[in-house]
Write a protein that holds these residues in place. Structure first.
Motif, PDB file in Angstrom:
ATOM      1  N   GLU A  41      -5.045   6.123  -9.949  1.00  0.00           N
ATOM      2  CA  GLU A  41      -6.009   6.339  -8.871  1.00  0.00           C
ATOM      3  C   GLU A  41      -6.361   5.019  -8.174  1.00  0.00           C
ATOM      4  OE1 GLU A  41     -10.689   7.718  -8.597  1.00  0.00           O
ATOM      5  OE2 GLU A  41      -9.471   8.399 -10.297  1.00  0.00           O
ATOM      6  N   ILE A  42      -6.572   3.980  -8.956  1.00  0.00           N
ATOM      7  CA  ILE A  42      -6.927   2.673  -8.397  1.00  0.00           C
ATOM      8  C   ILE A  42      -5.745   2.087  -7.619  1.00  0.00           C
ATOM      9  CG2 ILE A  42      -7.510   0.282  -8.982  1.00  0.00           C
ATOM     10  CD1 ILE A  42      -9.064   1.518 -11.397  1.00  0.00           C
ATOM     11  N   ARG A  43      -4.570   2.223  -8.211  1.00  0.00           N
ATOM     12  CA  ARG A  43      -3.364   1.720  -7.537  1.00  0.00           C
ATOM     13  C   ARG A  43      -3.223   2.358  -6.155  1.00  0.00           C
ATOM     14  NH1 ARG A  43       2.387   0.494 -10.010  1.00  0.00           N
ATOM     15  NH2 ARG A  43       3.649   0.391  -8.123  1.00  0.00           N
ATOM     16  N   LYS A  44      -3.392   3.656  -6.079  1.00  0.00           N
ATOM     17  CA  LYS A  44      -3.259   4.369  -4.801  1.00  0.00           C
ATOM     18  C   LYS A  44      -4.347   3.932  -3.818  1.00  0.00           C
ATOM     19  CE  LYS A  44      -2.757   8.990  -2.801  1.00  0.00           C
ATOM     20  NZ  LYS A  44      -3.649   8.696  -1.647  1.00  0.00           N
ATOM     21  N   TYR A  45      -5.544   3.700  -4.326  1.00  0.00           N
ATOM     22  CA  TYR A  45      -6.659   3.317  -3.461  1.00  0.00           C
ATOM     23  C   TYR A  45      -6.372   1.986  -2.761  1.00  0.00           C
ATOM     24  CZ  TYR A  45     -11.566   3.445  -1.986  1.00  0.00           C
ATOM     25  OH  TYR A  45     -12.724   3.527  -1.242  1.00  0.00           O
ATOM     26  N   TYR A  46      -5.877   1.025  -3.511  1.00  0.00           N
ATOM     27  CA  TYR A  46      -5.545  -0.273  -2.926  1.00  0.00           C
ATOM     28  C   TYR A  46      -4.324  -0.171  -2.013  1.00  0.00           C
ATOM     29  CZ  TYR A  46      -8.964  -3.040  -5.494  1.00  0.00           C
ATOM     30  OH  TYR A  46     -10.138  -3.588  -5.957  1.00  0.00           O
ATOM     31  N   TYR A  47      -3.365   0.634  -2.415  1.00  0.00           N
ATOM     32  CA  TYR A  47      -2.166   0.814  -1.596  1.00  0.00           C
ATOM     33  C   TYR A  47      -2.522   1.428  -0.245  1.00  0.00           C
ATOM     34  CZ  TYR A  47       2.443   2.421  -0.094  1.00  0.00           C
ATOM     35  OH  TYR A  47       3.590   2.649   0.629  1.00  0.00           O
ATOM     36  N   ASP A  48      -3.370   2.437  -0.269  1.00  0.00           N
ATOM     37  CA  ASP A  48      -3.759   3.107   0.967  1.00  0.00           C
ATOM     38  C   ASP A  48      -4.523   2.168   1.902  1.00  0.00           C
ATOM     39  OD1 ASP A  48      -2.557   5.419   0.124  1.00  0.00           O
ATOM     40  OD2 ASP A  48      -4.411   6.410  -0.515  1.00  0.00           O
ATOM     41  N   LYS A  49      -5.228   1.213   1.335  1.00  0.00           N
ATOM     42  CA  LYS A  49      -5.967   0.248   2.158  1.00  0.00           C
ATOM     43  C   LYS A  49      -5.119  -0.979   2.496  1.00  0.00           C
ATOM     44  CE  LYS A  49     -10.698   1.482   0.914  1.00  0.00           C
ATOM     45  NZ  LYS A  49     -11.168   1.674   2.306  1.00  0.00           N
ATOM     46  N   ASN A  50      -3.877  -0.986   2.020  1.00  0.00           N
ATOM     47  CA  ASN A  50      -2.938  -2.077   2.296  1.00  0.00           C
ATOM     48  C   ASN A  50      -3.471  -3.421   1.800  1.00  0.00           C
ATOM     49  OD1 ASN A  50      -0.448  -2.992   3.261  1.00  0.00           O
ATOM     50  ND2 ASN A  50      -1.327  -3.629   5.212  1.00  0.00           N
ATOM     51  N   ILE A  51      -4.011  -3.408   0.588  1.00  0.00           N
ATOM     52  CA  ILE A  51      -4.555  -4.618  -0.030  1.00  0.00           C
ATOM     53  C   ILE A  51      -3.714  -4.973  -1.253  1.00  0.00           C
ATOM     54  CG2 ILE A  51      -6.550  -5.648  -1.203  1.00  0.00           C
ATOM     55  CD1 ILE A  51      -8.295  -3.752   0.497  1.00  0.00           C
ATOM     56  N   GLY A  52      -3.126  -6.172  -1.241  1.00  0.00           N
ATOM     57  CA  GLY A  52      -2.340  -6.630  -2.372  1.00  0.00           C
ATOM     58  C   GLY A  52      -3.233  -7.056  -3.531  1.00  0.00           C
ATOM     59  N   LEU A  53      -2.658  -7.045  -4.722  1.00  0.00           N
ATOM     60  CA  LEU A  53      -3.417  -7.382  -5.923  1.00  0.00           C
ATOM     61  C   LEU A  53      -2.715  -8.441  -6.757  1.00  0.00           C
ATOM     62  CD1 LEU A  53      -4.645  -3.925  -7.301  1.00  0.00           C
ATOM     63  CD2 LEU A  53      -6.096  -5.848  -6.653  1.00  0.00           C
ATOM     64  N   CYS A  54      -3.508  -9.378  -7.258  1.00  0.00           N
ATOM     65  CA  CYS A  54      -3.029 -10.238  -8.334  1.00  0.00           C
ATOM     66  C   CYS A  54      -4.073 -10.218  -9.444  1.00  0.00           C
ATOM     67  CB  CYS A  54      -2.757 -11.662  -7.853  1.00  0.00           C
ATOM     68  SG  CYS A  54      -4.212 -12.610  -7.380  1.00  0.00           S
ATOM     69  N   PHE A  55      -3.647 -10.560 -10.637  1.00  0.00           N
ATOM     70  CA  PHE A  55      -4.518 -10.474 -11.804  1.00  0.00           C
ATOM     71  C   PHE A  55      -4.569 -11.819 -12.512  1.00  0.00           C
ATOM     72  CE2 PHE A  55      -3.400  -6.225 -10.770  1.00  0.00           C
ATOM     73  CZ  PHE A  55      -4.494  -5.460 -11.131  1.00  0.00           C
ATOM     74  N   HIS A  56      -5.789 -12.211 -12.855  1.00  0.00           N
ATOM     75  CA  HIS A  56      -6.001 -13.481 -13.547  1.00  0.00           C
ATOM     76  C   HIS A  56      -6.296 -13.187 -15.010  1.00  0.00           C
ATOM     77  CE1 HIS A  56      -7.270 -17.441 -14.576  1.00  0.00           C
ATOM     78  NE2 HIS A  56      -7.254 -17.880 -13.325  1.00  0.00           N
TER      79      HIS A  56
END
Length: 264
Positions: A41-56
């Protein structure tokens, strides 16, 4: 204050960020706290908003502990977090090399080893990096980030890994800039020699009270670093807290953008 991961995406979208770094130091993001369905669900939410993710990665995972069982437990925990980052759609997984410290009963304090790293600890460090890269291969880009001062022997191992094993670099320019002159020169040379491997730059200002301050409020030569960032086309993460200071920093960058010919 962000309530959950979706509110972070909403904030990023509202303020025209196209890239977000999530810190795995927060228990909200511990793998056991995010179910498989929630991850999707979170992955789709960021994808739909066209926001890339990195993790620290978290700051308390041991990579050079002399006890094998502890090192392996630390690596297994990082593997769980790499899996999480992949399942959430992350592009990069970032971690620190850590600082080698020991407790001196005679001096009754914790001492940090800087240049004289025991050879066995270097073997442990190289082995840990190799296992992390092997585990993540083909799934997510792994980056190591500088904090404070990194011993020359650590830099030698990192240099080997970026050139031969596919490790990338995250450059925290704030912490580089406040090093003593000789150590600052050494770190600048390291990044200059390996500049093509720098994928992300952490940008924040430094004041007498510490780092992660609003841009333009401290000693960092921001214009000079922005010229470098623009040249190498690295992604920029504004590691600035709290939210008010982050928004002030966006305004500061906007005021520079026309002269520097960069995107804020």
């Amino acid at each position: 204050m962000f309530r959950d991961l979706k509110s972070i995406a909403d904030f990023a979208s509202e303020h025209d960020f196209d890239f977000v770094q999530l810190s795995l130091d927060f228990s909200l993001l511990f793998p056991e706290n995010l179910t498989e369905s929630r991850r999707g669900e979170i992955r789709k939410y960021y994808y739909d908003k066209n926001i890339g993710l990195c993790f620290h990665g978290p700051s308390d995972i041991p990579l050079v502990n002399r006890h094998k069982a502890i090192r392996e437990a630390g690596l297994n925990r990082l593997f769980e977090m790499i899996d999480l980052a992949v399942e959430l759609g992350g592009e990069f997984f970032i971690f620190h090399p850590g600082r080698l410290a020991f407790y001196s009963s005679g001096k009754n304090k914790v001492l940090f080893m800087e240049d004289r790293i025991p050879p066995k600890r270097l073997i442990f460090f190289r082995d840990s990096l190799y296992k992390i890269l092997e585990y993540a291969a083909g799934r997510i880009s792994v980056c190591i980030e500088n904090t404070h001062y990194m011993p020359l022997s650590f830099l030698d191992v990192i240099n080997e890994m970026v050139r031969d094993r596919g490790l990338y670099l995250v450059w925290d320019v704030g912490y580089t800039d406040v090093l003593p002159a000789d150590k600052r020169a050494r770190m600048l040379k390291f990044f200059n020699d390996n500049i093509r491997y720098v994928k992300i730059v952490h940008l924040h200002d430094i004041t007498d009270s510490g780092g992660h301050k609003a841009l333009g409020t401290g000693s960092l030569n921001i214009s000079a670093y922005l010229d470098i960032i623009n040249t190498i086309k690295a992604d920029v993460v504004l590691e600035i807290f709290p939210e008010k200071s982050l928004l002030e920093s966006i305004g500061y960058l906007n005021s520079l953008a026309a002269n520097l010919k960069i995107m804020p």
